[in-house]
Design a protein around this motif. Sequence first.
Motif, PDB file in Angstrom:
ATOM      1  N   ILE A  51      74.469  17.871  -0.374  1.00 30.75           N
ATOM      2  CA  ILE A  51      74.464  19.324  -0.226  1.00 30.75           C
ATOM      3  C   ILE A  51      75.497  19.703   0.825  1.00 30.75           C
ATOM      4  N   THR A 111      70.592  25.902   9.880  1.00 24.54           N
ATOM      5  CA  THR A 111      69.649  25.968   8.758  1.00 24.54           C
ATOM      6  C   THR A 111      70.073  25.018   7.642  1.00 24.54           C
ATOM      7  N   THR A 112      71.377  24.971   7.345  1.00 26.16           N
ATOM      8  CA  THR A 112      71.866  24.061   6.297  1.00 26.16           C
ATOM      9  C   THR A 112      71.675  22.600   6.693  1.00 26.16           C
ATOM     10  N   LEU A 113      71.569  22.348   7.992  1.00 25.65           N
ATOM     11  CA  LEU A 113      71.356  20.979   8.484  1.00 25.65           C
ATOM     12  C   LEU A 113      69.876  20.657   8.671  1.00 25.65           C
ATOM     13  N   ASN A 114      69.010  21.626   8.334  1.00 28.98           N
ATOM     14  CA  ASN A 114      67.558  21.472   8.505  1.00 28.98           C
ATOM     15  C   ASN A 114      67.172  21.201   9.964  1.00 28.98           C
ATOM     16  N   HIS A 118      77.334  21.337   3.779  1.00 28.68           N
ATOM     17  CA  HIS A 118      76.877  22.081   4.940  1.00 28.68           C
ATOM     18  C   HIS A 118      77.623  23.405   5.044  1.00 28.68           C
ATOM     19  N   GLY A 119      77.010  24.328   5.735  1.00 23.36           N
ATOM     20  CA  GLY A 119      77.691  25.596   5.961  1.00 23.36           C
ATOM     21  C   GLY A 119      78.928  25.389   6.811  1.00 23.36           C
ATOM     22  N   GLU A 120      79.783  26.349   6.785  1.00 22.99           N
ATOM     23  CA  GLU A 120      81.023  26.251   7.561  1.00 22.99           C
ATOM     24  C   GLU A 120      80.700  26.164   9.046  1.00 22.99           C
ATOM     25  N   LYS A 121      81.281  25.200   9.708  1.00 24.99           N
ATOM     26  CA  LYS A 121      81.033  25.004  11.132  1.00 24.99           C
ATOM     27  C   LYS A 121      81.574  26.200  11.917  1.00 24.99           C
ATOM     28  N   PHE A 138      72.921  29.959  10.651  1.00 23.79           N
ATOM     29  CA  PHE A 138      73.119  29.553   9.261  1.00 23.79           C
ATOM     30  C   PHE A 138      73.518  28.081   9.190  1.00 23.79           C
ATOM     31  N   TYR A 139      74.405  27.674  10.067  1.00 18.52           N
ATOM     32  CA  TYR A 139      74.882  26.286  10.076  1.00 18.52           C
ATOM     33  C   TYR A 139      73.733  25.317  10.347  1.00 18.52           C
TER      34      TYR A 139
END
Length: 209
Positions: free
Chosen positions: A19, A45-48, A21-24, A42-43
């Motif tokens: 999946i 969140t994408t990394l849980n 990851h969101g843009e750093k 957001f970042y």
Amino acid sequence: MATNDVPMAVPTAIPPTSIPHGEKPEKFNGADFKRWQQKMLFYLTTLNLVRFLREDPPAATEGSKAACDAWSHGDFLCRNYILNALDNTLYNVYCSLETAKSLWESLEKKYKTENAGLKKFIVGRFLDFKMVDSKSVSSQVQDMQLILHDLDAEGMKLNESFAVAAVIEKLPPSWKDFKNYLKHKQKEMGLEDLILRLRIEEDNRKLSD
């Protein structure tokens, strides 16, 4: 007749789709905290990892070592993702904080307070703004539009009818008659319509001088 036995290919395991990851987020240097914070949330969140911003360490009770170790690892990752999204100066200030939660709360306390002060400053500029006769109305309306834009950027967007009424109210003293004319107009107008009317009126005044 001899046949050539062709060995069957053994299927290889297909790796799971990763999946993205969101843009750093870019490095935070102390400016525009709200925007950086939203990108960072957001970042994470994408990394849980976002839960570590609000959670305290689990109680070190007997038999929970595995849970404590897993939590510490997640918190370590979350904390360092945040630290690595700070510029070097801020990294040096905040690297001593031991958990992601304490780091996040320290940043919020520092920069949300400053943001609240900025809001009050912009509101003060809006309330104190009055046009003068010594400058062109068009240029002063542009100045006021910038203030309205700043209010919008800070989440305090004004209703357009209110913004129109505010611009009319702040017209300079020599525009008193035109101000009254605009106030008593039956048809409601938008901000762009008002600005156009003010420019036309100012051009007419220059021609009549």
